[in-house]
Design a protein around this motif. Structure first.
Motif, PDB file in Angstrom:
ATOM      1  N   CYS A 189      -4.132   7.454  12.619  1.00 27.26           N
ATOM      2  CA  CYS A 189      -2.736   7.757  12.290  1.00 27.26           C
ATOM      3  C   CYS A 189      -2.043   6.540  11.688  1.00 27.26           C
ATOM      4  CB  CYS A 189      -2.007   8.234  13.544  1.00 27.26           C
ATOM      5  SG  CYS A 189      -0.311   8.786  13.233  1.00 27.26           S
ATOM      6  N   GLU A 190      -2.280   5.373  12.258  1.00 26.44           N
ATOM      7  CA  GLU A 190      -1.674   4.144  11.742  1.00 26.44           C
ATOM      8  C   GLU A 190      -2.181   3.833  10.339  1.00 26.44           C
ATOM      9  OE1 GLU A 190       0.772   2.267  12.970  1.00 26.44           O
ATOM     10  OE2 GLU A 190       0.965   3.802  14.518  1.00 26.44           O
ATOM     11  N   GLY A 191      -3.454   4.107  10.076  1.00 30.60           N
ATOM     12  CA  GLY A 191      -3.998   3.884   8.744  1.00 30.60           C
ATOM     13  C   GLY A 191      -3.340   4.775   7.709  1.00 30.60           C
ATOM     14  N   VAL A 192      -3.177   6.041   8.028  1.00 30.32           N
ATOM     15  CA  VAL A 192      -2.512   6.971   7.116  1.00 30.32           C
ATOM     16  C   VAL A 192      -1.079   6.511   6.854  1.00 30.32           C
ATOM     17  CG1 VAL A 192      -1.625   9.321   6.875  1.00 30.32           C
ATOM     18  CG2 VAL A 192      -3.952   8.935   7.712  1.00 30.32           C
ATOM     19  N   ARG A 193      -0.388   6.123   7.897  1.00 30.34           N
ATOM     20  CA  ARG A 193       1.002   5.670   7.744  1.00 30.34           C
ATOM     21  C   ARG A 193       1.080   4.434   6.851  1.00 30.34           C
ATOM     22  NH1 ARG A 193       2.172   5.233  12.770  1.00 30.34           N
ATOM     23  NH2 ARG A 193       3.139   7.278  12.965  1.00 30.34           N
ATOM     24  N   ALA A 194       0.173   3.487   7.047  1.00 31.38           N
ATOM     25  CA  ALA A 194       0.177   2.269   6.235  1.00 31.38           C
ATOM     26  C   ALA A 194      -0.047   2.588   4.760  1.00 31.38           C
ATOM     27  CB  ALA A 194      -0.894   1.309   6.736  1.00 31.38           C
ATOM     28  N   LEU A 195      -0.988   3.471   4.477  1.00 31.45           N
ATOM     29  CA  LEU A 195      -1.277   3.838   3.089  1.00 31.45           C
ATOM     30  C   LEU A 195      -0.095   4.560   2.457  1.00 31.45           C
ATOM     31  CD1 LEU A 195      -4.949   5.000   3.635  1.00 31.45           C
ATOM     32  CD2 LEU A 195      -4.216   2.923   2.428  1.00 31.45           C
ATOM     33  N   GLN A 196       0.575   5.403   3.203  1.00 30.77           N
ATOM     34  CA  GLN A 196       1.749   6.098   2.679  1.00 30.77           C
ATOM     35  C   GLN A 196       2.884   5.122   2.387  1.00 30.77           C
ATOM     36  OE1 GLN A 196       2.265   9.068   5.769  1.00 30.77           O
ATOM     37  NE2 GLN A 196       1.210  10.639   4.556  1.00 30.77           N
ATOM     38  N   ARG A 222      -5.663   6.604  -4.308  1.00 36.52           N
ATOM     39  CA  ARG A 222      -5.054   5.272  -4.249  1.00 36.52           C
ATOM     40  C   ARG A 222      -3.950   5.134  -5.291  1.00 36.52           C
ATOM     41  NH1 ARG A 222      -5.998   0.420  -6.582  1.00 36.52           N
ATOM     42  NH2 ARG A 222      -7.893   1.080  -7.689  1.00 36.52           N
ATOM     43  N   ALA A 223      -4.201   5.636  -6.492  1.00 37.03           N
ATOM     44  CA  ALA A 223      -3.199   5.565  -7.555  1.00 37.03           C
ATOM     45  C   ALA A 223      -1.964   6.388  -7.198  1.00 37.03           C
ATOM     46  CB  ALA A 223      -3.792   6.052  -8.870  1.00 37.03           C
ATOM     47  N   ALA A 224      -2.178   7.552  -6.603  1.00 37.00           N
ATOM     48  CA  ALA A 224      -1.057   8.415  -6.230  1.00 37.00           C
ATOM     49  C   ALA A 224      -0.146   7.744  -5.210  1.00 37.00           C
ATOM     50  CB  ALA A 224      -1.582   9.739  -5.688  1.00 37.00           C
ATOM     51  N   LEU A 225      -0.732   6.918  -4.383  1.00 33.50           N
ATOM     52  CA  LEU A 225       0.029   6.232  -3.334  1.00 33.50           C
ATOM     53  C   LEU A 225       0.565   4.875  -3.787  1.00 33.50           C
ATOM     54  CD1 LEU A 225      -2.457   7.053  -0.448  1.00 33.50           C
ATOM     55  CD2 LEU A 225      -0.116   7.936  -0.613  1.00 33.50           C
ATOM     56  N   GLY A 226       0.102   4.402  -4.954  1.00 33.81           N
ATOM     57  CA  GLY A 226       0.515   3.078  -5.418  1.00 33.81           C
ATOM     58  C   GLY A 226      -0.050   1.955  -4.578  1.00 33.81           C
ATOM     59  N   VAL A 227      -1.284   2.135  -4.102  1.00 35.96           N
ATOM     60  CA  VAL A 227      -1.931   1.165  -3.213  1.00 35.96           C
ATOM     61  C   VAL A 227      -2.842   0.244  -4.030  1.00 35.96           C
ATOM     62  CG1 VAL A 227      -3.612   0.921  -1.344  1.00 35.96           C
ATOM     63  CG2 VAL A 227      -1.812   2.647  -1.188  1.00 35.96           C
ATOM     64  N   ASP A 228      -2.622  -1.054  -3.921  1.00 37.37           N
ATOM     65  CA  ASP A 228      -3.476  -2.031  -4.598  1.00 37.37           C
ATOM     66  C   ASP A 228      -4.764  -2.253  -3.813  1.00 37.37           C
ATOM     67  OD1 ASP A 228      -1.661  -2.462  -6.664  1.00 37.37           O
ATOM     68  OD2 ASP A 228      -0.612  -4.043  -5.566  1.00 37.37           O
ATOM     69  N   LEU A 229      -5.810  -2.651  -4.537  1.00 34.04           N
ATOM     70  CA  LEU A 229      -7.120  -2.890  -3.939  1.00 34.04           C
ATOM     71  C   LEU A 229      -7.587  -4.295  -4.302  1.00 34.04           C
ATOM     72  CD1 LEU A 229      -9.703  -1.782  -2.520  1.00 34.04           C
ATOM     73  CD2 LEU A 229     -10.439  -0.981  -4.769  1.00 34.04           C
ATOM     74  N   HIS A 230      -8.071  -5.045  -3.308  1.00 33.51           N
ATOM     75  CA  HIS A 230      -8.474  -6.429  -3.525  1.00 33.51           C
ATOM     76  C   HIS A 230      -9.849  -6.691  -2.911  1.00 33.51           C
ATOM     77  CE1 HIS A 230      -4.300  -7.412  -4.646  1.00 33.51           C
ATOM     78  NE2 HIS A 230      -3.963  -6.611  -3.641  1.00 33.51           N
ATOM     79  N   CYS A 231     -10.666  -7.422  -3.635  1.00 32.76           N
ATOM     80  CA  CYS A 231     -11.946  -7.922  -3.141  1.00 32.76           C
ATOM     81  C   CYS A 231     -12.195  -9.273  -3.802  1.00 32.76           C
ATOM     82  CB  CYS A 231     -13.075  -6.956  -3.459  1.00 32.76           C
ATOM     83  SG  CYS A 231     -14.686  -7.510  -2.848  1.00 32.76           S
ATOM     84  N   PHE A 232     -12.354 -10.314  -3.000  1.00 33.61           N
ATOM     85  CA  PHE A 232     -12.439 -11.674  -3.534  1.00 33.61           C
ATOM     86  C   PHE A 232     -13.851 -12.252  -3.504  1.00 33.61           C
ATOM     87  CE2 PHE A 232      -7.995 -11.288  -2.072  1.00 33.61           C
ATOM     88  CZ  PHE A 232      -7.335 -11.592  -3.255  1.00 33.61           C
ATOM     89  N   ILE A 233     -14.844 -11.415  -3.287  1.00 33.92           N
ATOM     90  CA  ILE A 233     -16.199 -11.920  -3.101  1.00 33.92           C
ATOM     91  C   ILE A 233     -16.704 -12.681  -4.325  1.00 33.92           C
ATOM     92  CG2 ILE A 233     -17.337  -9.808  -3.898  1.00 33.92           C
ATOM     93  CD1 ILE A 233     -18.470 -11.920  -0.901  1.00 33.92           C
TER      94      ILE A 233
END
Length: 207
Positions: A56-63, A84-95
């Motif tokens: 539930c917390e994960g869904v809330r954070a993404l929203q 992800r695009a619909a929610l405007g959520v950025d994605l990061h990976c620094f490997i």
């Protein structure tokens, strides 16, 4: 011949039929079902664990548009782009960041460890997804314990034989929401499946 979406729905139907009754709630079950589907392993129903109302917390954070951080590119590549695009959520990976490679050489650490430390410094609070490297999870756990970051959610699913169980135990001891698969199992596909289940729920989709 079934269409791609119909194949997924039929897979879910088979999973639900074979699992039968379970104790997962309405937010947890779509995560567990996708994990089982990704791994082709019904036994995982006994291994998936949620703390602090994590699904539930994960869904809330993404929203709320909280960014996602992954430990490796394989996890990042599988994250559901339309949701992800619909929610405007950025994605990061620094490997693959050059400074990460340099830090790893200088500190004699893994790139995964140094990449996660960079993510904590550069991104801060986020949904953190670890689907490969226990050293990345150790770095995240250290940062949380040191008060450097407070993740909205940790998906703790590294895979393998060295330090995997120990890193998951550290994550479960944290006072933050965690979704994990107990034992040595996990991996990029499983971690991505959990992440995508949350993204789809956050966009009011369940399949």
């Amino acid at each position: 011949m079934l269409k791609p979406h119909e194949i997924v729905l039929e897979s879910f139907r088979i999973i639900e039929s074979e699992v039968g009754e379970h104790t997962f709630d309405a937010h947890e079950w779509p995560v567990v079902r996708r994990i089982i589907h990704a791994a082709g392993d019904l036994d995982l129903i006994h291994a998936v664990s949620f703390t602090r109302d994590a699904a539930c917390e994960g869904v809330r954070a993404l929203q709320e548009g909280v960014p996602i951080v992954t430990d490796v590119n394989m996890v990042a590549a599988g994250v559901h782009k339309p949701a992800r695009a619909a929610l405007g959520v950025d994605l990061h990976c620094f490997i693959d960041a050059p400074e990460v490679a340099q830090s790893a050489r200088e500190q004699e650490r893994t790139r995964s460890y140094c990449a996660m430390r960079k993510a904590v410094h550069d991104i801060g609070s986020a949904v953190y997804v670890v689907g490969n490297a226990p050293t990345a999870l150790f770095a995240l756990c250290e940062s949380v314990s040191q008060g450097r970051v407070s993740p909205r959610l940790i998906i703790a699913m590294p895979v393998g034989f060295v330090s995997v169980v120990e890193s998951k135990a550290q994550a479960l001891a944290l006072e933050v929401p965690v979704i994990t698969v107990h034992g040595r199992k996990g991996g990029s596909a499983v971690a991505t499946a959990a992440m995508n289940a949350l993204l789809l729920m956050a966009t009011d989709q369940t399949s």
